[in-house]
Design an enzyme around this catalytic site. Structure first.
Site, PDB file in Angstrom:
ATOM      1  N   GLU A 250      22.696  60.565  34.288  1.00 14.20           N
ATOM      2  CA  GLU A 250      22.322  60.708  35.698  1.00 14.20           C
ATOM      3  C   GLU A 250      22.910  61.991  36.281  1.00 14.20           C
ATOM      4  O   GLU A 250      24.088  62.269  36.065  1.00 14.20           O
ATOM      5  CB  GLU A 250      22.811  59.506  36.512  1.00 14.20           C
ATOM      6  CG  GLU A 250      22.267  59.514  37.930  1.00 14.20           C
ATOM      7  CD  GLU A 250      22.711  58.317  38.749  1.00 14.20           C
ATOM      8  OE1 GLU A 250      21.885  57.752  39.477  1.00 14.20           O
ATOM      9  OE2 GLU A 250      23.895  57.949  38.659  1.00 14.20           O
ATOM     10  N   GLU A 427      28.664  48.867  40.190  1.00 12.95           N
ATOM     11  CA  GLU A 427      27.758  49.173  39.074  1.00 12.95           C
ATOM     12  C   GLU A 427      26.876  47.985  38.719  1.00 12.95           C
ATOM     13  O   GLU A 427      25.693  48.159  38.398  1.00 12.95           O
ATOM     14  CB  GLU A 427      28.559  49.632  37.856  1.00 12.95           C
ATOM     15  CG  GLU A 427      29.438  50.847  38.089  1.00 12.95           C
ATOM     16  CD  GLU A 427      28.696  52.037  38.669  1.00 12.95           C
ATOM     17  OE1 GLU A 427      27.519  52.242  38.321  1.00 12.95           O
ATOM     18  OE2 GLU A 427      29.284  52.761  39.482  1.00 12.95           O
TER      19      GLU A 427
END
Length: 998
Positions: A250, A427
């Protein structure tokens, strides 16, 4: 007599390879499982014949039938190659990448196009992937990897061209197969664009929408840096360096590991095969569970994983490491039970149990909260020794910096424990909000990050009710980002971005913390139940797909409200900044409320050219308020199209308090008599309001005073109540304000002396509560103790400094005997600052070098930065560059720690300016960590000389990459600091003088 020329040999070998491939097909068909085996064999033949056909000879003229076999990982490709020099400002590390030239009627070429007015970084949508079949083999010793990928394609529009993402990869074989005709289509030409990180292949015939095709590519790359597919290392118990391969994709780094369609809304399933060293020590991990393993070549093992659900490229993950794990089972009320595993190096295994506990607990909570089962058969959490971010939410395999995953009662403080719980909760929230439903483009990044930043507090609260974690939100998320958003360096939450640098720049506190604050305000406005239902409807509707901010708001608004929810939220997401509401008393029970944009620097109001706003910097504000006569919270929507509203209170009310527990993202300014009434109410009874409301008053009044919108005397009047304050949240806010004033007044000796005397008096009562330096079992009380001790030492409280010196000397004499983890950082830093010497610094340095616990190393690193000797600080900077001393992931933090020491700040600033090219070469311009370095180390500068130094530095290195906004922030900070003393020092001195004479 036969003549054996290189050309004849090449033809012979090419025919032999083709024949071998054909034989492979026959054998595969004879073995049954016809369809699957035939496809595999076709793909193998396709790669082989591609390499045979497209690789030119030494003189550049391709011989018909010429052949080339792929060389082993790490070797150079056969045949001539084009060398591509990375352009200045691309964000890549200095160096070259090599691409083998294919056979073509139009010679392949590379473009950079720096002169074009507009560069299109987005992929065309004429071709999309149906699936990725990926084979990767990392070489942990050499730091290289090889791979091959086959991508069954969906042809959306008839085209001869396919454009994919690729960055830093050495492509040496690519072709496309028409699956129906079993014919490979000839490559006509190719073009690699370094700036857009794309690779375009042109074929000799049109790819048709009614035909199935498979694109196949072989390639090589390097396991380097801290993103893409990279190599991490650690030293084991035998003092041996051990290597592992892991990923960080990412936002735009999957293209560094495999050629792909690297945009978030282009989703496809993945079938992954990883090659790991054979033996029981090594494991291969990916998003899904293992489907099968087989030994190859004696020392290597192929590990095949089950096919994933459709997902974005940035969510894929691969790990090859000698990890160990602890495991548990998630038994949710909805859906099937599944395994949750936590991985780390062998030395850290005894620190995994808490992460396992948190992981199971928050996962069960989210399944219940969202009302949607977890869609994968397992969930792994893995601690990586070298990791540039806090964590990364790959679906089914979440990776963490070790400090965000490991917990040990002997070395981890209460903040460490909170950090581990919060990051895991953040997360795992992404498994639904971000992974199941992904933003269509990075402009809507806040959809997943802002939401996860908010929902993590609910996750932690579900497993630690006694922590009162929701009270921490205003400290962790709200206050810091309000400061940034009050400057001209801010940006809208939803912002148009295109290039990788621009995308990386979005990963900032505006996206995360302001985004979370707007989500929190929205939930409070619409109600928790309707908010949750809207979120669930959104996730169900867009599962395995992508969405926009508009889509989320549509689902919430559909539940029925009297207000235009979309319009309200857009005033917060589509323009930067925040409002201050100005309260004026109309009569004994009425107030007029107006609004305007809040800017921390009063001179910014004089700037005529500001970023345009679709709402003219007006907001639809969900107001909450209560008064002295009634604790009942009332609500009113102050719409952006309305100039003012009237608020009624109960008769006899002495004051009104807006923004209950600071749930709203706005500041409040009251009339002078109301500020006075609020201060007197708290002095009379500190529990008149909640801790959140007390903290919000302190935060607001100091922000308004800094902006010259209230007199600083008003802020100091409010601080008088702190004599009786005993709660953590208000003291954390107050201590941050007191320490900031100390720094700002440092170079005004007369004012500074009076101020420090007053600040020590304020902290003295609180210090009495914690003077024994004891840490107990109450989580919130431990936070309070740490905050008060840190503030007291920083303000020069005599008793605090005497104790910290004693404890520091005890540590230096025997580094193996340590105090509670909650107070170690204070002892290390202020002990070093108060009584540190070269000898004691060396003792602590050796302790740091020998420490294996990552959280303890961070505490020691901060302590080392506290020394007052400039030459030792310079030595620390020099030592930290070597990754044998300080991990690359911690280097920027190390510089920031040294810069937080007033003596170290100019040293670090000079170091960064003199070594900027080396920093860029090491971290890359698109590193958001490097981008944040400049404002981190210059936040205390307040002179024209420093402003000129910064301007010169930016002119010398105009390419900022992911640090563009951060440079603007740093510039704004210095300008603001320069006028602050001029505007406020005299008034503060007057108030202090008058107060001391009473």
């Amino acid at each position: 007599m036969a003549i054996f020329t290189a050309k004849n040999i090449a033809i012979f070998l090419g025919l032999a390879v083709v024949a071998f491939g054909a034989a492979t097909i026959v054998l595969a068909v004879q073995k049954a499982d016809l369809s699957s085996k035939l496809d595999d064999a076709r793909n193998q033949l396709e790669i082989t014949t591609t390499l045979s056909a497209i690789t030119p000879t030494i003189d550049g003229n391709t011989s018909p039938g010429g052949s080339t076999n792929p060389t082993s990982s790490g070797s150079s490709p056969t045949g001539p190659s084009i060398t591509i020099t990375t352009p200045t400002g691309s964000g890549s590390s200095p160096g070259v990448s090599t691409v083998t030239t294919p056979k073509s009627t139009t010679p392949g070429h590379v473009t950079d196009d720096p002169g074009h007015e507009h560069i299109n970084y987005r992929l065309p949508r004429n071709v999309l992937p149906k699936r990725y079949d990926l084979y990767l083999e990392p070489n942990l010793e050499t730091g290289n990897f090889s791979g091959r990928i086959s991508i069954p394609l969906q042809i959306v529009e008839n085209s001869q061209i396919i454009t994919i993402h690729s960055s830093g990869l050495e492509l040496f074989g690519f072709s496309i197969l028409n699956v129906n005709t079993r014919m490979r289509i000839r490559v006509l030409s190719y073009e690699e664009n370094l700036r857009t990180e794309t690779f375009t292949i042109t074929f000799s015939e049109t790819l048709r929408t009614d035909q199935p095709y498979t694109l196949s590519i072989e390639y090589r790359g390097q396991l380097s840096g801290l993103n893409g597919f990279y190599r991490s290392s650690y030293v084991d118990e035998f003092d041996e360096t051990r290597y592992l391969a892991t990923t960080m994709f990412e936002p735009t780094y999957a293209r560094k590991a495999f050629p792909c369609f690297d945009e978030p809304d282009i989703k496809a399933p993945f079938r992954v095969t990883l090659v790991r060293p054979s033996g029981s020590d090594f494991v291969a991990l990916s998003n899904m569970n293992v489907d099968g393993q087989k030994l190859i070549g004696g020392s290597r093992t192929e590990v095949e994983f089950k096919e994933t659900v459709p997902m974005s490229t940035y969510l894929t993950c691969f790990i090859v490491a000698d990890f160990v794990s602890v495991s548990g089972i998630v038994r949710p009320d909805l859906g099937d039970e599944f395994d949750l595993n936590v991985y780390s190096t062998k030395q850290q295994k005894d620190k995994l149990d808490y992460a396992l506990q948190v992981g199971i607990g928050v996962t069960k909570f989210y399944i219940e909260y969202f009302g949607i089962e977890y869609p994968l058969p397992k969930l792994d959490l893995a601690g990586i020794p070298d990791f540039n971010s806090g964590a990364m939410e790959q679906w089914g395999l979440v990776t963490f910096r070790e400090t965000a995953l490991l917990f040990d009662e002997a070395t981890s403080s209460s903040p460490n424990k909170l950090r581990v719980a919060s990051v895991i909760a953040h997360e795992i929230a992404h498994m639904w909000f971000g992974n199941l439903v992904t933003m269509k483009w990075w402009s809507d990044l806040w959809l997943k990050e802002g939401f996860a930043n908010f929902i993590e507090y609910k996750g932690v609260d579900a497993i630690h009710k006694d922590w009162n974690i929701m009270d921490h939100f205003i400290l962790d998320q709200l206050h810091n980002v309000m400061s940034l958003d009050a400057s001209l360096a801010s940006h809208p939450i939803v912002k148009v971005v295109e290039s990788p640098d621009q995308v990386a720049e979005l990963f900032d506190s505006i996206t995360y913390s302001k985004g979370a604050s707007i989500v929190r305000m929205l939930e409070d406005f619409v109600g928790a139940d309707k908010f949750k239902q809207g979120v669930t409807n959104y996730l169900n509707k867009y599962s395995y797909d992508s969405a926009t901010t508009e889509d989320l708001l549509t689902e919430i608004e559909a539940l029925g409200f009297d207000y235009d929810i979309k319009s309200m939220v857009k005033t917060w997401t589509e323009q930067m900044g925040l409002p201050v509401i100005n309260v004026e008393k109309l009569d004994s029970n009425s107030y007029i409320v107006t609004q305007n944009r809040f800017l921390s620097n009063p001179e910014d109001y004089l700037i005529s050219t500001v970023e345009p706003s679709p709402f003219n910097y007006k907001w639809s504000i969900p107001l909450t308020y209560f008064d002295s006569q009634s604790g009942v919270v009332k609500r009113e929507l102050f719409e952006h199209s309305v100039n003012e509203i009237t608020i009624k209170v109960d008769d006899g009310s002495e004051w009104i308090k807006f923004n209950k527990d600071q749930v709203g993202f706005y500041r409040v300014n009251y009339p002078q008599d109301t500020w006075k009434a609020l201060s007197e109410a708290l002095i009379k009874n500190v529990n008149t309001m909640t801790a959140g409301d007390r903290a919000s008053l302190v935060d607001d009044v100091f922000a308004l005073a800094d902006a010259t919108q209230v007199r600083y005397g008003t802020a100091f009047d409010l601080t008088r109540y702190l004599i009786d304050e005993t709660s953590y949240v208000p003291w954390e806010v107050a201590s941050s304000k007191l320490l900031a004033l100390k720094e700002k007044l440092y170079y005004s000796p007369e004012v500074y002396e009076s101020y420090i005397t007053y600040a020590r008096e304020l902290i003295d009562n609180a210090y009495i509560l914690v003077k024994d330096w004891e840490i107990g079992s109450d989580f919130t009380e431990n936070f309070l103790t740490s905050t008060i001790l840190n503030a007291a030492c920083s303000l020069g409280h005599t008793g605090c400094l005497e104790t910290v010196s004693e404890k520091f000397e005890s540590f230096i004499q025997n580094p193996n005997v340590k105090e509670s983890p909650d107070i170690r950082e204070t002892i290390y830093y202020y002990g070093m600052m108060t009584s540190g010497s070269e000898k004691s610094w060396n003792v602590m340095w050796n302790a740091y070098k020998n420490e294996v616990d990552t959280q303890e190393k961070i505490k020691l690193m901060k302590g080392l930065a506290g020394i007052k000797e400039p030459w030792i600080l310079q030595k620390f900077i020099d030592l930290s560059w070597d990754e044998k001393n300080v991990r690359g992931q911690d280097y920027i933090s190390c510089l920031t720690n040294i810069a937080n020491n007033p003596i170290g700040r100019p040293i670090v600033w000079d170091h960064v300016r003199n070594n900027w090219e080396e920093l860029v070469a090491r971290f890359g311009l698109n590193s958001r960590v490097l981008g944040r370095l400049i404002p981190s180390i210059t936040s205390g500068f307040s002179t024209q000389i420093k402003l000129e130094e910064m301007t010169t530095f930016f002119e010398k290195y105009p390419e900022a990459g992911a640090g563009t906004a951060s440079r603007k922030e740093a510039n704004e900070n210095i300008k603001n600091n320069m006028i602050w003393v001029e505007q406020n020092a005299a008034e503060i001195y007057t108030w202090l003088t008058e107060f001391s004479s009473k």
